[in-house]
Design an enzyme around this catalytic site. Structure first.
Site, short mmCIF file in Angstrom:
data_model
loop_
_atom_site.label_atom_id
_atom_site.label_comp_id
_atom_site.label_asym_id
_atom_site.label_seq_id
_atom_site.Cartn_x
_atom_site.Cartn_y
_atom_site.Cartn_z
N ASN A 465 41.35 35.80 35.31
CA ASN A 465 41.44 36.40 33.98
C ASN A 465 40.06 36.75 33.43
OD1 ASN A 465 40.78 33.62 33.72
ND2 ASN A 465 41.33 33.71 31.56
N CYS A 467 38.07 35.01 31.76
CA CYS A 467 37.10 33.91 31.80
C CYS A 467 37.14 33.12 33.10
CB CYS A 467 37.32 32.97 30.61
SG CYS A 467 37.19 33.80 29.03
N GLU A 469 39.21 31.21 34.66
CA GLU A 469 39.79 29.88 34.83
C GLU A 469 41.29 29.89 35.09
OE1 GLU A 469 40.55 30.26 30.35
OE2 GLU A 469 39.45 31.23 31.96
#
Length: 784
Positions: A465, A467, A469
């Site tokens: 995604n 970020c 994670e």
């Protein structure tokens, strides 16, 4: 008691057009109250500085409060960081007065909060709060919950934390006036997240959720924090990932879905690896495709034009496989030179990398780039259902061997398949150059992510995604047919789609420095998992394939922040084997408690629909991590405990297909007064810029003792950070937003060594490369 200097101010102007004579004794009492918990701070110095700012004969009451705040902030240093709490207490008194004035009640020092039931009724009536708060709780229950509110918990905030909470999260009326106070925000979130629970348990569960948040043992994600219980607001989920089908309809449908989610505050990841490359054929016409870059530029325009609830531009990350023919132009997307028609400066980008590529980089071998459309057409591979598949649909099931490398070798050996061939190290050089200039691309290690995927029987993880994670099964939504239909004399255009796995994740995070040291993890994690699971049932996502995926997998992302804060308090040096071991044991315990909590929820409410066939059900998930197969030294969890839990999961199921993901936690870690995510502290004394002034922000709990354990990010050997991240990764069924901190003059061989180490340590991804010469934007949606 201290003696104040001669004052110059004589009259105080109040908000209700009254004027009062300046009461020196009252001001001294106020000063004593602000500083009563900090006897080591110089009261006289503070008082003199405040009065020096009030030289006019008459001042507004708010000017006095602001002078108190600014003076305290000016006094914040590494040696005296507690002034930030004095500033927070002054801001609190201002908030209390504003709320009391706006809500027409009298605030007292020992009773600063107003009538909670009256607040709920008023803001539901005016359309600020949702009706469920009154429909699902009786007046008596709301009074009981209001009596549970603990104003003293407001004193846990430092100034920048309280200011952030006030500016971004507290409910205001439609004229922008402060109506809600910090503890009321937490209670409203708790009530809303528990409003669908059984009536006989609803109030108690709301109290438990409030306990977790009000004590700052945890934080909810930004979308939940900002929107829960509010009527005119966005959705509650943090992250979404779409997989784009290789068709005109699929590309534009994806762009529409991204726009609809972005306007509601979601952070978006988009996987583009199935789209044909530049120069590929379209319906047999040779050299017709313009490749992925024009579609990325469209997404860039969407990010800019469809802002998030009018507050900031959308945040979108795009991912492409390192074996895609367009990868070279993709890597140049954010550079500041070259052809602007091939740039997308407002987008973030990441590359999906198989083990084989990293091996080729290390061994200085050639690498081949292919068009995914041509691979499907020429190679003729199909899945178990007879659908065409490409290289992107495979991964290596074991380290050093597996299906992907076999298929890749077949593609390389096929003379009918066109390709671009170049040294793998040349691609890696482009990656390193872009990272030093822009902080991206992110690195997503696809084979590692898929090997440890507990739901690999149901799909493939292509990317991550915004970020890095979130790692869950993905597949494109495909337009099946479009037809004119006449119903009841009315003609309609009906479009039929086959929904893909459109990833949704719901986040919150443990404040490690508070929760671990208070020894509350066993009580905390069950309520956190329940809160996250309830978001799935409460949330109404406009994009139906995302709503569908959310309920099929019921994925959550329990994360953490404050790791460096905790290590400093525990007296553990970041660059040490002790820190690596501590990480290993701590995250194993958190993972154990998360699985246990989800299992208990499954026993109560039922398992997620795709539990059967998962590695949770077979027990393979536990075996793969050596939880149940060997007696290991462990600080918290024994092999026998793991075996019992694995048996319970097999019997009762699991409520959530994925459980853990460590997000960046930028803004919410600020609210909680701790260090972000799993990052080292940036500076011992950093500054937050405001319009007309800067706010000093010392490292949390900074003292003569902790200072020695707060080695700052750019002075830390990044290999130690990677070792810690590798120890954590075994206990994370998803991933972690892991940043690399490098100096601008880092040698290429050293930079490459960091990436090779991260890959070999079993990291599933790396996030930003942060350089002292580079400023990168934080993801608000994933802050939790």
């Amino acid at each position: 008691m201290f003696t104040p200097p001669v004052r110059t101010v004589h009259t105080v102007l109040k908000p209700n057009n009254r004027s009062l004579t300046f009461d020196e004794d009252r001001f001294i009492r106020y000063s004593e109250r602000m500083l009563e918990d900090y006897p080591h701070l110089d009261r006289s110095r503070w008082h003199r500085s405040v009065m020096s700012k009030l030289r006019q004969p008459s001042v507004h009451a708010s000017d006095i409060t602001q002078a108190c705040i600014m003076t305290a902030l000016e006094l914040v240093t590494r040696e005296q960081p507690d002034w930030k709490f004095v500033a927070a207490r002054s801001l609190l008194t201002k908030l209390y007065k504003e709320a009391a004035l706006n809500r027409s009640y009298k605030a007292y020092a020992d009773k600063p909060y107003g009538d909670f039931l009256k607040l709920i009724r008023s803001l539901v009536t005016t359309g600020v709060y949702r009706e469920e708060l009154l429909l699902c709780y009786t007046p008596e229950q709301i009074r009981e919950l209001g009596a549970t509110i603990a104003p003293q918990c407001d004193e846990l905030f430092d100034y920048i934390g309280l200011l952030t909470l006030r500016e971004r999260y507290l409910a205001a009326d439609f004229e922008g006036r402060t109506m809600e106070l910090p503890q009321e925000r937490y209670m409203v979130i708790a009530m809303y997240l528990m409003h669908k629970e059984p009536e006989e348990r609803r109030v108690q569960l709301a109290k438990e959720a409030y306990w977790a948040m009000s004590n700052l043992y945890m934080t909810a994600a930004t979308p939940t924090m900002a929107n829960a219980g509010k009527k005119v607001a966005g959705q509650l989920s943090s992250c979404f990932i779409d997989t784009v089908d290789d068709s005109l309809e699929g590309i534009f449908d994806s762009n529409t879905a991204v726009a609809r989610l972005s306007k509601m505050g979601g952070g978006i990841g988009v996987y583009l690896g199935k789209i044909r490359a530049r120069g590929s054929d379209i319906r047999g016409h040779k050299n017709s495709s313009s490749g992925v870059i024009p579609w990325i530029r469209q997404l860039n325009n969407t990010a800019v034009s469809v802002d998030q609830l009018g507050t900031r531009k959308g945040a979108i990350a795009v991912y492409l496989d390192v074996f895609h023919k367009d990868i070279l132009s993709f890597l140049d997307l954010k550079l500041n030179n070259g052809d602007e028609r091939m740039r997308a400066h407002d987008i973030f980008h990441g590359i999906s990398i198989p083990d084989l590529f990293m091996e080729a980089v290390e061994q200085r071998e050639d690498w081949h780039l292919f068009c995914p459309h041509e691979v499907k057409k020429v190679m003729g591979w199909t899945d178990d259902n007879g659908r065409p598949v490409g290289l992107e649909d495979f991964f290596d099931e074991k380290l050093g061997e597996g299906t992907f490398r076999e298929r890749y070798a077949e593609a390389v050996a096929n003379p009918r398949l066109s390709r671009i061939t170049l040294p793998a190290i040349d691609i890696m050089k482009r990656v390193l150059k872009s990272q030093l200039e822009t902080g991206t691309p992110y690195m997503f290690y696809k084979d590692c992510a898929n090997r440890s995927n507990p739901n690999q029987a149901h799909g493939v993880i292509y990317s991550s995604n915004l970020c890095t994670e979130i790692m869950q099964n993905q597949s494109p939504t495909v337009v099946e047919q479009e037809e004119l239909v006449v119903r009841d004399g009315q003609t309609r255009i009906v479009i039929t789609k086959v929904p893909g796995d459109f990833v949704v994740c719901n986040l919150n995070s443990i404040h490690l420095a508070r929760a671990v040291r208070a020894d509350v993890l066993e009580r905390l994690i069950p309520i956190q998992v329940r809160m996250l699971d309830n978001v799935i049932d409460i949330n109404n996502i406009e994009v139906l394939q995302a709503q569908y995926t959310n309920h099929r997998y019921r994925a959550i992302g329990l994360g953490t922040f404050g790791l460096h804060h905790l290590l400093a308090l525990e007296g553990i040096a970041w660059e040490s084997e002790a820190a690596v071991t501590y990480n290993d044991h701590l995250y194993e315990k958190i993972h154990y408690l998360a699985i246990q909590s989800s299992m208990a929820l499954a026993r109560e409410k039922g398992a997620y629909p795709l539990f059967q066939g998962s590695q949770w059900e077979s027990g393979r998930y536990f075996e793969q991590r050596d939880y149940t197969t060997a007696n290991r030294p462990g600080l918290y969890v024994s092999t026998e405990q793991w075996r019992k839990l694995a048996d319970a999961v097999k019997e009762y199921g699991l409520r959530n297909a994925w459980l853990m993901a460590v997000a960046p936690n930028g803004s919410t870690s600020i609210i909680a007064g701790s260090t972000a995510s799993v990052d080292p502290v940036y500076e011992l004394l950093s500054y937050e810029e405001k319009t007309t002034y800067k706010i000093a922000n010392p490292a949390p709990d900074l003292s003569e003792k902790t200072m020695w354990y707060y080695k700052t990010a750019f002075h830390i050997d990044q290999h130690w950070s990677i070792q810690m991240a590798g120890a954590r990764q075994r206990h994370l069924d998803q991933g972690q937003s892991f940043n690399l901190y490098v100096r601008p003059d880092i040698r290429a061989v050293e930079f490459l060594a960091l990436h090779l180490h991260a890959w070999k340590a079993g990291l599933k991804s790396t996030y930003y490369v942060r350089s002292q010469a580079l400023t990168v934007e934080e993801c608000e949606a994933c802050s939790s």
